[in-house]
Write a protein that holds these residues in place. Structure first.
Motif, PDB file in Angstrom:
ATOM      1  N   ARG A 209     -12.377   4.915  13.758  1.00  0.00           N
ATOM      2  CA  ARG A 209     -11.308   4.590  14.825  1.00  0.00           C
ATOM      3  C   ARG A 209     -10.062   5.282  14.522  1.00  0.00           C
ATOM      4  NH1 ARG A 209     -10.347  -1.412  12.167  1.00  0.00           N
ATOM      5  NH2 ARG A 209      -9.614  -0.625  10.274  1.00  0.00           N
ATOM      6  N   SER A 210      -9.641   5.877  13.515  1.00  0.00           N
ATOM      7  CA  SER A 210      -8.522   6.587  13.337  1.00  0.00           C
ATOM      8  C   SER A 210      -8.703   7.656  12.194  1.00  0.00           C
ATOM      9  CB  SER A 210      -7.592   5.577  12.549  1.00  0.00           C
ATOM     10  OG  SER A 210      -8.184   5.159  11.457  1.00  0.00           O
ATOM     11  N   LEU A 211      -7.639   8.528  12.199  1.00  0.00           N
ATOM     12  CA  LEU A 211      -7.442   9.498  10.985  1.00  0.00           C
ATOM     13  C   LEU A 211      -7.679   9.083   9.792  1.00  0.00           C
ATOM     14  CD1 LEU A 211      -5.137  12.080  12.667  1.00  0.00           C
ATOM     15  CD2 LEU A 211      -7.625  12.146  12.850  1.00  0.00           C
ATOM     16  N   GLU A 212      -6.827   7.930   9.396  1.00  0.00           N
ATOM     17  CA  GLU A 212      -6.627   7.209   8.405  1.00  0.00           C
ATOM     18  C   GLU A 212      -8.344   6.812   7.844  1.00  0.00           C
ATOM     19  OE1 GLU A 212      -3.012   7.301   9.989  1.00  0.00           O
ATOM     20  OE2 GLU A 212      -4.776   6.635  11.073  1.00  0.00           O
ATOM     21  N   ASP A 213      -9.175   6.447   8.998  1.00  0.00           N
ATOM     22  CA  ASP A 213     -10.391   5.933   8.629  1.00  0.00           C
ATOM     23  C   ASP A 213     -11.120   7.293   8.183  1.00  0.00           C
ATOM     24  OD1 ASP A 213     -10.292   3.407   9.035  1.00  0.00           O
ATOM     25  OD2 ASP A 213     -11.243   3.558  11.278  1.00  0.00           O
ATOM     26  N   LEU A 214     -10.862   8.510   8.898  1.00  0.00           N
ATOM     27  CA  LEU A 214     -11.812   9.656   8.355  1.00  0.00           C
ATOM     28  C   LEU A 214     -11.061  10.110   6.832  1.00  0.00           C
ATOM     29  CD1 LEU A 214     -11.370  11.904  11.478  1.00  0.00           C
ATOM     30  CD2 LEU A 214     -13.522  10.736  10.704  1.00  0.00           C
ATOM     31  N   ALA A 215      -9.832   9.948   6.677  1.00  0.00           N
ATOM     32  CA  ALA A 215      -9.563  10.161   5.342  1.00  0.00           C
ATOM     33  C   ALA A 215     -10.100   9.566   4.338  1.00  0.00           C
ATOM     34  CB  ALA A 215      -8.012  10.187   5.210  1.00  0.00           C
ATOM     35  N   ARG A 216     -10.131   7.971   4.534  1.00  0.00           N
ATOM     36  CA  ARG A 216     -10.749   7.229   3.813  1.00  0.00           C
ATOM     37  C   ARG A 216     -12.329   7.560   3.582  1.00  0.00           C
ATOM     38  NH1 ARG A 216     -10.808   4.298  -0.909  1.00  0.00           N
ATOM     39  NH2 ARG A 216     -12.044   2.297  -0.683  1.00  0.00           N
ATOM     40  N   ASP A 226     -21.512  14.039   6.657  1.00  0.00           N
ATOM     41  CA  ASP A 226     -20.569  14.234   7.984  1.00  0.00           C
ATOM     42  C   ASP A 226     -20.406  12.933   8.566  1.00  0.00           C
ATOM     43  OD1 ASP A 226     -21.060  16.794   7.389  1.00  0.00           O
ATOM     44  OD2 ASP A 226     -22.526  17.180   8.353  1.00  0.00           O
ATOM     45  N   ILE A 227     -19.624  12.873   9.699  1.00  0.00           N
ATOM     46  CA  ILE A 227     -19.381  11.532  10.355  1.00  0.00           C
ATOM     47  C   ILE A 227     -19.348  12.136  11.886  1.00  0.00           C
ATOM     48  CG2 ILE A 227     -16.871  11.882  10.503  1.00  0.00           C
ATOM     49  CD1 ILE A 227     -16.736   8.880   9.965  1.00  0.00           C
ATOM     50  N   THR A 228     -19.858  10.941  12.654  1.00  0.00           N
ATOM     51  CA  THR A 228     -19.676  10.801  14.355  1.00  0.00           C
ATOM     52  C   THR A 228     -19.105   9.766  14.656  1.00  0.00           C
ATOM     53  OG1 THR A 228     -20.988  11.257  16.371  1.00  0.00           O
ATOM     54  CG2 THR A 228     -21.935   9.722  14.667  1.00  0.00           C
ATOM     55  N   ILE A 229     -18.243  10.000  15.636  1.00  0.00           N
ATOM     56  CA  ILE A 229     -17.272   8.918  16.351  1.00  0.00           C
ATOM     57  C   ILE A 229     -17.443   9.009  17.860  1.00  0.00           C
ATOM     58  CG2 ILE A 229     -15.071   8.169  16.659  1.00  0.00           C
ATOM     59  CD1 ILE A 229     -14.124   9.960  14.295  1.00  0.00           C
ATOM     60  N   GLY A 230     -17.792   7.780  18.423  1.00  0.00           N
ATOM     61  CA  GLY A 230     -17.947   7.439  19.796  1.00  0.00           C
ATOM     62  C   GLY A 230     -16.747   6.828  20.562  1.00  0.00           C
ATOM     63  N   SER A 231     -17.062   5.411  20.561  1.00  0.00           N
ATOM     64  CA  SER A 231     -16.206   4.550  21.233  1.00  0.00           C
ATOM     65  C   SER A 231     -14.669   4.824  21.133  1.00  0.00           C
ATOM     66  CB  SER A 231     -16.536   3.215  21.110  1.00  0.00           C
ATOM     67  OG  SER A 231     -17.663   2.748  21.571  1.00  0.00           O
ATOM     68  N   ALA A 232     -14.312   5.276  19.854  1.00  0.00           N
ATOM     69  CA  ALA A 232     -12.775   5.293  19.435  1.00  0.00           C
ATOM     70  C   ALA A 232     -12.039   6.573  19.990  1.00  0.00           C
ATOM     71  CB  ALA A 232     -12.636   5.440  18.109  1.00  0.00           C
ATOM     72  N   LEU A 233     -12.852   7.681  20.490  1.00  0.00           N
ATOM     73  CA  LEU A 233     -12.339   8.742  20.844  1.00  0.00           C
ATOM     74  C   LEU A 233     -11.875   8.732  22.384  1.00  0.00           C
ATOM     75  CD1 LEU A 233     -15.034  11.525  19.976  1.00  0.00           C
ATOM     76  CD2 LEU A 233     -13.080  10.959  18.840  1.00  0.00           C
ATOM     77  N   ASP A 234     -10.778   9.409  22.657  1.00  0.00           N
ATOM     78  CA  ASP A 234     -10.033   9.311  23.916  1.00  0.00           C
ATOM     79  C   ASP A 234     -10.863   9.972  25.028  1.00  0.00           C
ATOM     80  OD1 ASP A 234      -9.757  12.031  23.209  1.00  0.00           O
ATOM     81  OD2 ASP A 234      -7.761  12.217  23.526  1.00  0.00           O
ATOM     82  N   PHE A 236     -13.855   9.156  25.480  1.00  0.00           N
ATOM     83  CA  PHE A 236     -14.949   8.029  25.736  1.00  0.00           C
ATOM     84  C   PHE A 236     -14.009   6.808  25.961  1.00  0.00           C
ATOM     85  CE2 PHE A 236     -18.007  10.888  23.286  1.00  0.00           C
ATOM     86  CZ  PHE A 236     -18.511  11.157  24.146  1.00  0.00           C
ATOM     87  N   GLY A 237     -12.519   6.880  26.477  1.00  0.00           N
ATOM     88  CA  GLY A 237     -11.825   5.724  26.363  1.00  0.00           C
ATOM     89  C   GLY A 237     -11.306   4.907  25.678  1.00  0.00           C
ATOM     90  N   GLY A 238     -11.313   5.666  24.299  1.00  0.00           N
ATOM     91  CA  GLY A 238     -10.433   5.090  23.311  1.00  0.00           C
ATOM     92  C   GLY A 238      -9.295   5.532  22.955  1.00  0.00           C
ATOM     93  N   THR A 239      -8.590   5.501  21.921  1.00  0.00           N
ATOM     94  CA  THR A 239      -7.068   6.061  21.722  1.00  0.00           C
ATOM     95  C   THR A 239      -6.996   6.983  20.619  1.00  0.00           C
ATOM     96  OG1 THR A 239      -6.805   4.235  19.919  1.00  0.00           O
ATOM     97  CG2 THR A 239      -6.291   3.599  22.289  1.00  0.00           C
ATOM     98  N   LEU A 240      -8.266   7.406  19.914  1.00  0.00           N
ATOM     99  CA  LEU A 240      -8.191   8.459  18.958  1.00  0.00           C
ATOM    100  C   LEU A 240      -8.195   9.761  19.461  1.00  0.00           C
ATOM    101  CD1 LEU A 240      -8.056   9.123  16.058  1.00  0.00           C
ATOM    102  CD2 LEU A 240     -10.652   8.803  15.847  1.00  0.00           C
ATOM    103  N   PRO A 241      -7.480  10.832  19.617  1.00  0.00           N
ATOM    104  CA  PRO A 241      -7.484  12.059  20.167  1.00  0.00           C
ATOM    105  C   PRO A 241      -8.719  12.906  19.644  1.00  0.00           C
ATOM    106  CG  PRO A 241      -5.279  11.579  19.601  1.00  0.00           C
ATOM    107  CD  PRO A 241      -5.916  10.527  18.964  1.00  0.00           C
ATOM    108  N   TYR A 242      -9.665  13.184  20.477  1.00  0.00           N
ATOM    109  CA  TYR A 242     -10.657  13.889  20.164  1.00  0.00           C
ATOM    110  C   TYR A 242     -10.144  15.312  19.544  1.00  0.00           C
ATOM    111  CZ  TYR A 242     -14.159  17.840  21.271  1.00  0.00           C
ATOM    112  OH  TYR A 242     -15.024  18.895  21.284  1.00  0.00           O
TER     113      TYR A 242
END
Length: 255
Positions: A209-216, A226-234, A236-242
């Motif tokens: 849900r955040s860049l901190e999560d990605l760093a962790r 690798d990682i995929t992100i869905g709901s958290a991205l802006d 897709f309506g979230g707040t984390l900038p794609y």
């Protein structure tokens, strides 16, 4: 560590939903986001940004047309899953999918169906197959779950089974069902174990849900997954900038 983009399609629309609520009764599905844009819009954006290895997931019936539009928009750039079998896999590969993703076809009635796994490998080749190990924790272990993530199979996701399945596929897609779509953070113990076990390209999905999560995530996996992100991205309506996610993952790969 690469960012793998996604396009989830439900009832013909691009959506982000809480996966555990995906049931036969559509009224019970919890939707985090429903896009006004078509699947082809997102595929075109990913193509322009040079993102490869993302996945299109058809959640139930009525999604073929939308999925095909995305494949046409980004030929060779995305994988596709959802109802894939040995009988229809070639159709999607011919339409532009780089790989097909399978779950229920090879995990049925609570068991790994080796005959079906061998059949689809024979049909499309190991190099075109991604196994979706959607898994859920029970008694401190992880098991593949099927039937819209409602049924536990008898296949434990552990080092021995991961290594055995690697001989049949080109990649893994691993959904952490307990946190998928909930934006509660990465399931760290699972991600760490997968990084230890898998020796082929593998993508983790669930909770980031955040860049901190990605760093962790990068720290606990050593950059091996690798990682995929869905709901958290802006997008897709979230707040984390794609755009920040794309830039972060690009910079982390160059370190």
């Amino acid at each position: 560590m690469r960012f793998r983009p996604c396009i989830d399609i439900h009832q013909g629309k691009v959506k982000q939903i809480v996966g555990e609520t995906l049931q036969a009764d559509a009224s019970k599905v919890v939707e985090n986001f429903v896009s006004e844009r078509g699947a082809d819009y997102y595929a075109s954006m990913y193509r322009e940004d040079g993102l490869t290895g993302g996945h299109i997931i058809m959640l139930g019936g009525g999604n073929r047309e939308a999925a095909m539009s995305a494949l046409r928009a980004y030929p060779g750039g995305m994988q596709i899953g959802g109802g894939i079998t040995a009988d229809n896999a070639a159709e999607y590969l011919n339409a532009g999918a780089s790989h097909v993703i399978v779950t229920s076809y090879v995990f049925r009635d609570g068991r790994l169906q080796m005959d079906n796994l061998r059949k689809i490998v024979s049909e499309v080749g190991r190099d075109k197959l991604v196994l979706d190990l959607s898994c859920k924790e029970r008694d401190g272990k992880w098991y593949v779950v099927t039937n819209q993530w409602t049924t536990f199979s008898d296949l434990e996701v552990n080092e021995a089974n991961v290594r055995e399945l690697e001989s049949y596929c080109d990649e893994f897609l691993i959904h952490a069902v307990d946190v998928e779509g909930k934006r509660e953070g990465v399931q760290e113990k699972l991600a760490n174990r997968l990084a230890e076990w898998a020796t082929i390209p593998s993508t983790y999905a669930g909770g980031a849900r955040s860049l901190e999560d990605l760093a962790r995530f990068r720290e606990i996996t050593g950059g091996k997954l690798d990682i995929t992100i869905g709901s958290a991205l802006d997008i897709f309506g979230g707040t984390l900038p794609y755009r920040e996610v794309v830039d972060y993952c690009d910079s982390s790969r160059s370190r």
